[in-house]
Write an enzyme that holds these catalytic residues in place. Structure first.
Site, PDB file in Angstrom:
ATOM      1  N   HIS A  70      -6.646 -16.268 -36.114  1.00 62.93           N
ATOM      2  CA  HIS A  70      -7.758 -16.374 -35.156  1.00 62.93           C
ATOM      3  C   HIS A  70      -8.615 -17.614 -35.391  1.00 62.93           C
ATOM      4  CE1 HIS A  70     -11.092 -14.931 -37.847  1.00 62.93           C
ATOM      5  NE2 HIS A  70     -10.138 -14.239 -38.430  1.00 62.93           N
ATOM      6  N   ASP A 187     -11.866 -18.741 -42.961  1.00 62.29           N
ATOM      7  CA  ASP A 187     -11.519 -17.507 -42.264  1.00 62.29           C
ATOM      8  C   ASP A 187     -11.762 -17.759 -40.778  1.00 62.29           C
ATOM      9  OD1 ASP A 187     -11.250 -14.909 -41.299  1.00 62.29           O
ATOM     10  OD2 ASP A 187     -13.184 -14.246 -42.076  1.00 62.29           O
ATOM     11  N   GLU A 221     -11.330 -11.956 -33.019  1.00 64.51           N
ATOM     12  CA  GLU A 221     -11.033 -11.132 -34.191  1.00 64.51           C
ATOM     13  C   GLU A 221     -12.287 -10.708 -34.922  1.00 64.51           C
ATOM     14  OE1 GLU A 221     -10.069  -9.988 -38.305  1.00 64.51           O
ATOM     15  OE2 GLU A 221     -11.367 -11.617 -37.613  1.00 64.51           O
ATOM     16  N   GLU A 222     -13.265 -11.602 -35.042  1.00 67.24           N
ATOM     17  CA  GLU A 222     -14.462 -11.287 -35.825  1.00 67.24           C
ATOM     18  C   GLU A 222     -15.285 -10.153 -35.202  1.00 67.24           C
ATOM     19  OE1 GLU A 222     -14.964 -12.170 -38.698  1.00 67.24           O
ATOM     20  OE2 GLU A 222     -14.029 -14.121 -39.045  1.00 67.24           O
ATOM     21  N   ASP A 242      -4.281 -13.941 -42.105  1.00 65.03           N
ATOM     22  CA  ASP A 242      -5.735 -13.975 -42.225  1.00 65.03           C
ATOM     23  C   ASP A 242      -6.081 -14.065 -43.711  1.00 65.03           C
ATOM     24  OD1 ASP A 242      -8.424 -13.882 -41.553  1.00 65.03           O
ATOM     25  OD2 ASP A 242      -8.176 -12.218 -40.149  1.00 65.03           O
ATOM     26  N   HIS A 322     -17.017 -15.007 -45.651  1.00 73.51           N
ATOM     27  CA  HIS A 322     -18.154 -14.885 -44.736  1.00 73.51           C
ATOM     28  C   HIS A 322     -19.421 -15.506 -45.301  1.00 73.51           C
ATOM     29  CE1 HIS A 322     -16.529 -11.576 -41.826  1.00 73.51           C
ATOM     30  NE2 HIS A 322     -15.679 -12.573 -42.009  1.00 73.51           N
TER      31      HIS A 322
END
Length: 349
Positions: A70, A187, A221-222, A242, A322
């Site tokens: 993603h 990510d 996706e997030e 991922d 993140h």
């Protein structure tokens, strides 16, 4: 083996992370990927959600594979224009306010104008606020200081900034002489770069895949539903690429490919996992098995949406997910190698 060049992949990662693409505002990065694939002769189409799909025909057209990564990232959206000329944010994706304190950012108006700013505590100055260090990092206390001469909400609106405008974070990408890649949004743009380089390798070397294989570059996706559609009825195996999550109690590191056993959605398919491990061991690829306790992927979203598929999850190990993320060229290399062999394997379930 003629693997994709890791240095080229890292250069592509640098380009991808530098394109703002918070979930909900991903057209620019999807267009970049679309152009990249067109230049190497891969046809694509966009789904209605704005994701991008490419298909490479294989020898077996009745049993398909699908791989996904993603391009959407964490970000924010303007919730409120404050009377002091600063902005209150609402977060996009699962992260904490303290992880963006002091970060440079960019506000994009609906007309496409972009303004820079900094995300700060309202009570930042220790010369004024006694509790500057102790105040909670939350929506009420944190704000965006815009790099324009604004002193009121009216001044901000005169720039064209309004509630609902997207806010992206400066990736601050760096590649160190020791082989580390430091950046926000590894990510999952590290995985996207890996898939793009593999597609380039397949096309340039005229590699014939055993199965028709779809590549989905997802863009939601997030927020939980990027890869839950556009899965052909013939698709048997669905592999999400991922980031591997690192931390206390984890085996994942920055030097190997992480093969996920289980995440918050439950176990991934056991037989597919064993096949991935077998491929890694047969080809001398360094890997780690791991559980990601607070995690979901496009593959788990596909399972939840009712698709009758075999699902798996692998990816490069990413430290400080993140937040201020980091990985190493060895992890990029090992992930690339495993995917290279997986694409050409005939161990479909």
């Amino acid at each position: 083996m003629n693997y994709p060049n890791t240095s080229d992949t890292i250069e592509l990662i640098k380009q991808l992370v530098s394109i703002p693409s918070p979930s909900g505002n991903t057209n620019e990065v999807i267009t970049y990927v679309e152009k990249f694939l067109a230049e190497i002769g891969v046809d694509t189409y966009r789904n209605r959600k704005g994701g991008l799909i490419a298909t490479i025909p294989g020898n077996d057209t009745e049993n398909h594979r699908m791989l996904t990564a993603h391009v959407d990232t964490l970000g924010a959206i303007v919730k409120e224009i404050k009377g002091n000329g600063r902005l209150k944010l609402d977060l996009i994706g699962g992260f904490t306010y303290n992880s963006i304190e002091g970060e440079y950012c960019e506000i994009e108006t609906t007309k496409g104008t972009r303004f820079t700013g900094t995300i700060l505590m309202h009570q930042t100055s220790v010369h004024v606020y006694k509790n500057a260090g102790k105040a909670e990092r939350n929506q009420d206390n944190m704000e965006v200081r815009i790099d324009e001469e604004v002193k009121s909400a009216e001044d901000v609106r005169a720039l064209g900034i309004e509630v609902g405008d997207f806010v992206s974070f400066d990736p601050r990408v760096q590649v160190t002489p020791s082989g580390f890649i430091k950046s926000r949004h590894l990510d999952d743009k590290a995985s996207v770069a890996i898939l793009l380089q593999l597609l380039k390798q397949v096309k340039e070397n005229e590699i014939v895949l055993p199965y028709t294989t779809h590549f989905l570059i997802s863009n939601n996706e997030e927020i939980g539903y990027g890869g839950n559609s556009n899965i052909t009825p013939e698709t048997v195996e669905y592999l999400a690429v991922d980031m591997g999550a690192m931390g206390d109690g984890q085996q994942t590191d920055e030097y190997t490919v992480s093969i996920c056993v289980k995440d918050a959605s439950g176990p991934y398919h056991y037989e597919l996992r064993k096949n991935l491990v077998a491929l890694a061991e047969e080809n001398g690829i360094s890997y780690q098995l791991d559980i990601y306790p607070y995690y979901g992927s496009d593959a788990s979203a596909a399972i939840r949406s009712g698709h009758d598929i075999v699902h798996g999850l692998i990816g490069p190990g990413i430290d400080s997910s993140h937040a201020f993320e980091r990985t190493h060229e060895k992890s990029i290399e090992n992930t690339t190698k495993l995917l290279y062999h997986y694409l050409q394997s005939d161990m479909i379930l």
